[in-house]
Design an enzyme around this catalytic site. Structure first.
Site, PDB file in Angstrom:
ATOM      1  CG  ASP A 101       2.657   9.302  11.631  1.00 48.68           C
ATOM      2  OD1 ASP A 101       1.768   9.501  13.164  1.00 48.68           O
ATOM      3  OD2 ASP A 101       3.595   8.703  11.690  1.00 48.68           O
ATOM      4  CD  GLU A 149      -0.118  10.453   1.912  1.00 48.36           C
ATOM      5  OE1 GLU A 149      -0.425   9.182   1.574  1.00 48.36           O
ATOM      6  OE2 GLU A 149       0.765  10.825   2.380  1.00 48.36           O
ATOM      7  N   GLY A 177       0.391   4.151   0.014  1.00 48.77           N
ATOM      8  CA  GLY A 177      -0.261   3.945   0.609  1.00 48.77           C
ATOM      9  C   GLY A 177      -0.878   4.121  -0.031  1.00 48.77           C
ATOM     10  NE  ARG A 190       2.778  -1.245   0.444  1.00 47.03           N
ATOM     11  CZ  ARG A 190       3.312  -0.247   0.329  1.00 47.03           C
ATOM     12  NH1 ARG A 190       2.673   0.582   0.612  1.00 47.03           N
ATOM     13  NH2 ARG A 190       4.575  -0.041   0.648  1.00 47.03           N
TER      14      ARG A 190
END
Ligand code: IMP
Ligand code: MG
Length: 185
Positions: free
Chosen positions: A107, A103, A47, A169
């Site tokens: 979460d 990052e 990610g 993405r």
């Protein structure tokens, strides 16, 4: 032609230009903070990839990059359990290096809590965290974040590195997933 992702999009949360403006600011701040330091950007795959490549182009100081891939063992793919498996480790030792983790999103905090524990044991000169998105309301473990792009509400998002079942993405913006499509799944 309607793009495939459009049906999954409830709303555009952060448009591409706002992302880029904020990343430019973060890059300038990091360039000041790490001036004269041996900086290693550690991107957490997958990610964080788009964020890394845009962020490093905003840095005016020399730096290196490396990658780490982890997966969480969870029954439910969208819930982090805190038990993390390393799929790909760094290519190099980090002892005495200034490591900045890059990052996509924090979460519950379990993933980074685990990663930082492993990395701290390797005795870096410093270990800091730069996250593009912070879903602060969802935090279950306290994680000190040094650089944050945006604090976002508790909604499932995709685009700009973040996937929806491994796809999309590539989108240049952050979108909120249309959860109506997943009811009863
Ligand atoms: P944590 O361990 O709960 O902090 O989970 C962090 C990881 O969960 C992130 O690195 C993402 O891979 C994933 N994640 C959490 N929220 C989202 C989201 O809204 N969209 C896509 N991936 C997410
Ligand atoms: Mg991630």
């Amino acid at each position: 032609m309607t793009e495939l992702w459009e049906k999954y999009l409830a709303e555009e949360l952060i448009p591409a230009d706002r992302l880029q403006t904020r990343i430019e600011e973060l890059g300038q701040q990091i360039s000041v903070d790490y001036r004269d330091k041996d900086l290693l950007l550690l991107c957490i795959l997958k990610g964080g990839v788009l964020f890394l490549t845009d962020l490093m182009r905003q840095l005016s100081i020399p730096h290196e990059i490396d990658f780490m891939a982890v997966s969480s063992y969870g029954k439910e793919v969208r819930e982090s359990t805190g038990v993390v498996r390393i799929l790909k480790d760094l290519d190099q030792p980090i002892e005495n290096r200034h490591v900045l983790i890059v990052e996509d999103i924090i979460d519950s905090g379990h993933t980074l809590n685990y990663i930082t524990r492993i990395l701290r044991a390797r005795l870096p000169a410093s270990l800091k965290i730069c996250t593009l998105l912070d879903k602060a309301e969802r935090r279950e473990v306290d994680i000190p974040i040094d650089y944050t792009g945006f604090v976002i509400p508790n909604k499932f998002v995709f685009g700009y590195g973040l996937d929806l079942d491994e796809k999309f993405r590539n989108l240049p913006f952050i979108g909120v997933v249309n959860t109506d499509l997943f009811v009863g799944e």
